[in-house]
Write an enzyme that holds these catalytic residues in place. Sequence first.
Site, PDB file in Angstrom:
ATOM      1  N   LYS A 163      44.938 -22.666  25.784  1.00 58.18           N
ATOM      2  CA  LYS A 163      46.000 -23.895  25.703  1.00 58.18           C
ATOM      3  C   LYS A 163      47.021 -23.811  24.698  1.00 58.18           C
ATOM      4  CE  LYS A 163      46.243 -28.958  25.194  1.00 58.18           C
ATOM      5  NZ  LYS A 163      45.446 -30.238  24.984  1.00 58.18           N
ATOM      6  N   LYS A 182      43.041 -23.141  21.623  1.00 56.92           N
ATOM      7  CA  LYS A 182      44.191 -24.044  21.691  1.00 56.92           C
ATOM      8  C   LYS A 182      44.781 -23.679  20.378  1.00 56.92           C
ATOM      9  CE  LYS A 182      45.512 -28.804  21.633  1.00 56.92           C
ATOM     10  NZ  LYS A 182      45.278 -30.218  21.744  1.00 56.92           N
ATOM     11  N   ASP A 237      39.244 -31.770  22.598  1.00 52.28           N
ATOM     12  CA  ASP A 237      39.975 -30.860  21.634  1.00 52.28           C
ATOM     13  C   ASP A 237      39.787 -31.080  20.445  1.00 52.28           C
ATOM     14  OD1 ASP A 237      41.169 -30.531  24.316  1.00 52.28           O
ATOM     15  OD2 ASP A 237      43.242 -30.693  23.608  1.00 52.28           O
TER      16      ASP A 237
END
Lengths: 303, 303
Positions: free
Chosen positions: B260, B231, B167
């Site tokens: 996400k 995300k 991430d």
Amino acid sequence: MITSAEMDRLVAEIGDELLRRMGNATPAPARGEGLNIPDKICPDCTQRCVQTCARKSAAIIAAGADRITASATTTRVDPAIAALIDHTLLKPEATEAEIVKLCGEARQYGFASVCVNPYWVTRATGLLRGSPVKVCTVIGFPLGASTTESKRAETAAALRCGAQEIDMVMNVGALRSGNEEAVKLDIAAVVEVAHAHRVIVKVIIETALLDDNQKAIACTLAKLAKADFVKTSTGFAKGGATAADIKLMRDVVGPSVGVKASGGIRSFEDVANMTAAGATRIGASASVKIVEGAPAGARTDGY
Amino acid sequence: MITSAEMDRLVAEIGDELLRRMGNATPAPARGEGLNIPDKICPDCTQRCVQTCARKSAAIIAAGADRITASATTTRVDPAIAALIDHTLLKPEATEAEIVKLCGEARQYGFASVCVNPYWVTRATGLLRGSPVKVCTVIGFPLGASTTESKRAETAAALRCGAQEIDMVMNVGALRSGNEEAVKLDIAAVVEVAHAHRVIVKVIIETALLDDNQKAIACTLAKLAKADFVKTSTGFAKGGATAADIKLMRDVVGPSVGVKASGGIRSFEDVANMTAAGATRIGASASVKIVEGAPAGARTDGY
């Protein structure tokens, strides 16, 4: 009892005397210099020179800096105070225009450095070329929880971009897990890379996440790892610098290591409190307000 | 009007029917699998499988997951819900004991991954060996303002330590300065390193720092750079995921890229709202409370 008028006169006289002894009555050509060169012996304290200017500055502040400022320069800004401050902009959404403004202010006021995120080091280096203002950047920031290998690579990359000072975040989680050796090696890895380029390293211990014993251990590990400064805060945790923490840190590292106060320093009075407690460098985003002696205003957090 | 009792019955019947169609009436051996393997075609949507389980989960949630949970497993926990969640602990002061606990919970509940800082990847990888739970870590976190060279090195180091999902934080300041090409190249550099190891990349755009146009541009750049997910949040900015942002992001990236939701997701209802808006993965630290359907309690922020 000394009256208020007598105190004012005394402060002014001591301030003038200090200025004479410092040879600082004209705008100092050496402003900022000497602070950042490890291993240079200070004639006052026979320690590394990182202490010298700051000791003088603390004395100046204690003697009433407003008076000194008025007599020392043609502006309201005291260069000895400005030379204590890392002018800081680390918020992730900072734009190029804001970085340009930051560097312009640093040149104008004579701050020790600008402290910016690594992405902006190249730009800041270009903007400050030919000035005594250094470019400081942050490593493993603000969590300190990246790997040692990453911190080493990040430091090397920052140096290639022109960084002249490195503020790294200690691995707080490792310390709180009792992995002191890992913490020390993590710091030592960054110090090794930086010192090879004659660049100093400040170690942010993030005091807000530590108890007093942990703060003492952290400072000891930083000193063992040959860091040049210990520093209180990233500005991203719940708390920032306190005078009590600065005193603790100074007591632990002794006179040969610098102590940088950062996080929540908004006013001239905050700076005075921190230097009185032992700080030799200040990290602030409200730097212009501080040196202009403006009253404390909106919250700034070194962020 | 449908009465409350009729609604309960309807929800239960639809839930049972969905479970039958999913073949999910026994604890699913494939829990978590399929979510994380790019390029596997989903029979339902003919897209990459990253979408598949999440689409089903969204349907399940809409149909009343409590009822489904009760009939599907011998515990109160729905494995399809757990498999949506990256069980997250990123606070800098996290200790080894807390990482051990996190990994134990991830094994027990069958979360998609644990999301930990790079320093803890080696430990988490050891703890989760032999389990389907992946180890996810963060790069350039949480500011996104390190150099591309650093992000690349940090990613390579994390992969060597065993990281299975990455991430990364987009360079928000560069985007807000109009340096779209730099933002895209920054993402592409991390994607290149990760994909060479068949590891997916989620790009945190930090929605709280962007306006809607900037969010759309950020998602477009992530897609162009071949990221696997976009995300919302690091959990360190002022705001976290919102359903409106998830919908915007889903609209921009289309069905082939995951979305996400992270930051401030504290309850089962929050998860339901996010998946209904288009989220296919959830980042949360309150994961155990979420899957146990506990009412929203103390603040958690994916931090």
